[in-house]
Design an enzyme around this catalytic site. Structure first.
Site, PDB file in Angstrom:
ATOM      1  N   SER A 106       0.820  -1.214   0.000  1.00  0.00           N
ATOM      2  CA  SER A 106       0.000   0.000   0.000  1.00  0.00           C
ATOM      3  C   SER A 106       0.854   1.263   0.000  1.00  0.00           C
ATOM      4  O   SER A 106       1.940   1.301   0.593  1.00  0.00           O
ATOM      5  CB  SER A 106      -0.887  -0.003   1.249  1.00  0.00           C
ATOM      6  N   TYR A 130      -2.337   5.627  -4.443  1.00  0.00           N
ATOM      7  CA  TYR A 130      -3.346   6.683  -4.369  1.00  0.00           C
ATOM      8  C   TYR A 130      -2.738   7.898  -5.057  1.00  0.00           C
ATOM      9  O   TYR A 130      -1.575   8.232  -4.798  1.00  0.00           O
ATOM     10  CB  TYR A 130      -3.660   7.057  -2.922  1.00  0.00           C
ATOM     11  N   THR A 156      -5.852   2.568  -7.085  1.00  0.00           N
ATOM     12  CA  THR A 156      -7.128   2.500  -6.376  1.00  0.00           C
ATOM     13  C   THR A 156      -8.026   3.623  -6.862  1.00  0.00           C
ATOM     14  O   THR A 156      -7.671   4.796  -6.778  1.00  0.00           O
ATOM     15  CB  THR A 156      -6.917   2.602  -4.849  1.00  0.00           C
ATOM     16  N   LYS A 224      -8.135  -0.896  -9.398  1.00  0.00           N
ATOM     17  CA  LYS A 224      -8.821  -1.530  -8.267  1.00  0.00           C
ATOM     18  C   LYS A 224     -10.025  -0.687  -7.845  1.00  0.00           C
ATOM     19  O   LYS A 224      -9.896   0.523  -7.677  1.00  0.00           O
ATOM     20  CB  LYS A 224      -7.835  -1.661  -7.095  1.00  0.00           C
ATOM     21  N   HIS A 248     -13.478  -1.887  -1.566  1.00  0.00           N
ATOM     22  CA  HIS A 248     -12.623  -1.392  -0.479  1.00  0.00           C
ATOM     23  C   HIS A 248     -13.006  -2.042   0.857  1.00  0.00           C
ATOM     24  O   HIS A 248     -12.970  -1.406   1.909  1.00  0.00           O
ATOM     25  CB  HIS A 248     -12.726   0.138  -0.381  1.00  0.00           C
TER      26      HIS A 248
END
Length: 353
Positions: A106, A130, A156, A224, A248
């Site tokens: 992440s 992100y 994402t 995603k 999520h």
């Protein structure tokens, strides 16, 4: 206590993690109905097992974008692994490598990409991104990940703003003082996870930003957060290599579909043009089999990976993966499939209940 199934790890984590950490990992948005539906939806799917098939030799391997993994379960991107175990994401990377599967690290890791990479050299890792308002920060992260040998970029798409997770609001959730978002240190004034931090995310991101990402990297791009055939079509049209059907973990828009239900629509729209994966609600090996039967190439686990870490770090996460692997192999055999290529839509039906 013998750890026999994933819910044993869940019970352990709930008992031993600090309440604020447990609440953060467990949280869903609003009433948590989508979070819970992710799990319940599997119960409405029934197998149509075939008998007298030779299942004496089982082959449960598959490939993610041409890279072989030992079985079709990877580790989904989740933040703040040090909340579950002191070594954090380094332990996650080591467990994934030991089990020969994919770990998606992440943006919000509590270890640097460099540390994650060094912990498990040669492991299959993708990087989850992100996009922040400060595009230079995102660009540097992508280029760092590629230079470190990460093999895929996972964008994402479902977080222009953070969903309302009531327990985090009540608890005033923020990272403990000794933990930092290591990959963003120095990038922003704020490197503590507080409600203000998510305001750094860029809510203006659109499909055109796929082209921007493509200009930064040679890595395959996986998107995603797709839940509809319309967005699946757009993803294909914009040249991504993979789609992760995801809500999520029920942490964003409450009232959306369970991912296993959305998978059917997405897989039908894509028609094999790109690889389709799924996360959300996987708790048993038979869930993995259902997801593959409905069109997923691989599934990714989020919360169960954190429960494994909370139990015994790298060893606990390996235990979680091994249990899923054994259950998946057994479910496959009992359904009459000796290899992953034999799994298909014919294997399942939706319950009339």
């Amino acid at each position: 206590m013998a750890m026999v199934c994933l819910s044993d790890f869940e019970a352990y984590a709930k008992k031993y993690l600090p309440k604020i950490a447990w609440d953060f990992f467990a949280a869903g948005a609003d009433d948590c109905s989508t979070r819970d539906e992710n799990i319940l939806a599997y119960k409405r799917i029934r197998f149509r097992p075939r008998m007298l098939r030779d299942v004496s030799m089982m082959d449960i391997r598959t490939k993610l974008l041409e890279t072989e993994i030992s079985f079709p379960v990877g580790i989904a991107p989740t933040g703040f692994h040090q909340l579950a175990w002191p070594d954090g994401e380094k332990s996650t990377a080591r467990a994934a490598k030991a089990m020969n599967t994919c770990y998606i690290a992440s943006t919000y890791s509590t270890c640097t990409l460099e540390d994650i990479s060094a912990a498990a050299p040669g492991g299959l890792r993708w990087f989850q991104l992100y996009i922040h308002r400060n595009r230079a920060v995102s660009q540097q992260l992508v280029q760092r990940a590629e230079a470190l040998g990460f093999q895929g970029l996972v964008l994402t798409a479902d977080l222009p703003y953070t969903g309302k997770r009531r327990d985090d609001v009540r608890n005033g959730f923020r990272l403990p003082p000794h933990m930092k978002l290591k990959n963003l240190e120095g990038a922003f004034e704020v490197c503590k996870m507080s409600p203000s931090f998510h305001s750094l995310l860029d809510p203006s991101v659109t499909w055109n930003d796929i082209y921007w990402l493509r200009s930064l990297t040679h890595l395959p791009i996986i998107i995603k957060g797709i839940l509809t055939k319309e967005d699946a079509e757009l993803a294909v049209r914009h040249g991504v290599q993979g789609i992760i059907v995801s809500n999520h973990g029920g942490r964003q828009l409450d009232g959306g579909p369970a991912t296993i239900d959305a998978l059917v629509e997405v897989a039908e729209a894509v028609q094999g043009r790109v690889e389709v994966y799924l996360d959300g609600g996987i708790r048993k090996g038979s869930d993995v089999l259902k997801a593959l039967a409905l069109g997923a190439k691989c599934v990714f686990i989020g919360r169960p990976a954190l429960w494994g870490l909370a139990y015994k770090g790298e060893e606990g996460l390996q235990d979680v993966l091994r249990i899923l692997q054994d259950e998946f192999r057994l479910s496959m055999a009992l359904a009459g499939c000796a290899r992953v290529s034999e799994i298909g839509r014919h294997l399942v039906q939706f319950s009339k209940l």
